[in-house]
Design an enzyme around this catalytic site. Sequence first.
Site, PDB file in Angstrom:
ATOM      1  CE  LYS A 107       5.520  -4.987 -18.009  1.00  0.00           C
ATOM      2  NZ  LYS A 107       5.328  -4.162 -16.803  1.00  0.00           N
ATOM      3  N   PRO A 108       5.443  -6.741 -23.302  1.00  0.00           N
ATOM      4  CG  PRO A 108       6.090  -8.974 -23.446  1.00  0.00           C
ATOM      5  CD  PRO A 108       6.543  -7.634 -22.938  1.00  0.00           C
ATOM      6  CG  ASN A 110      -0.514 -11.102 -21.492  1.00  0.00           C
ATOM      7  OD1 ASN A 110       0.631 -10.947 -21.890  1.00  0.00           O
ATOM      8  ND2 ASN A 110      -1.211 -12.200 -21.692  1.00  0.00           N
ATOM      9  CB  CYS A 111       4.444  -9.233 -19.154  1.00  0.00           C
ATOM     10  SG  CYS A 111       4.604 -10.686 -20.195  1.00  0.00           S
ATOM     11  CG  LEU A 112       1.374  -8.725 -13.774  1.00  0.00           C
ATOM     12  CD1 LEU A 112       1.089  -9.483 -12.499  1.00  0.00           C
ATOM     13  CD2 LEU A 112       0.362  -7.611 -13.958  1.00  0.00           C
TER      14      LEU A 112
END
Length: 112
Positions: A107-108, A110-112
């Site tokens: 998961k990237p 800074n992605c919530l």
Amino acid sequence: MSLFLEFSQRKIPIDDEGYLRNLQDWDAAVAEELARLEEIQLGPAHWEVLNLMRAFYRRHQMSPATRALINLVKRDLGQDKGRSVYLMRLFRGSPAKTASRIAGLPKPANCL
């Protein structure tokens, strides 16, 4: 509790958000199954982005967040494809998260 992606007599560990626990478990069949779970049928345009993301990961050891993904696609695939609306049509929801999941990447950050 362990979660698994199970298909074609394969059992691949995933986390609670559907990302692969082991990046080396990824191949085209896994990508197709992950896309199917997202109700996405992969075509050439999808593979173009997925392969670009995997190359980015190999270089930087991180998945591109949305803005970085848009800029990456714009630089490598052209202005017409390097737009959020284009990526959202290919990968529902958050294109960076959905495409990273299908590409077998983390998961990237800074992605919530």
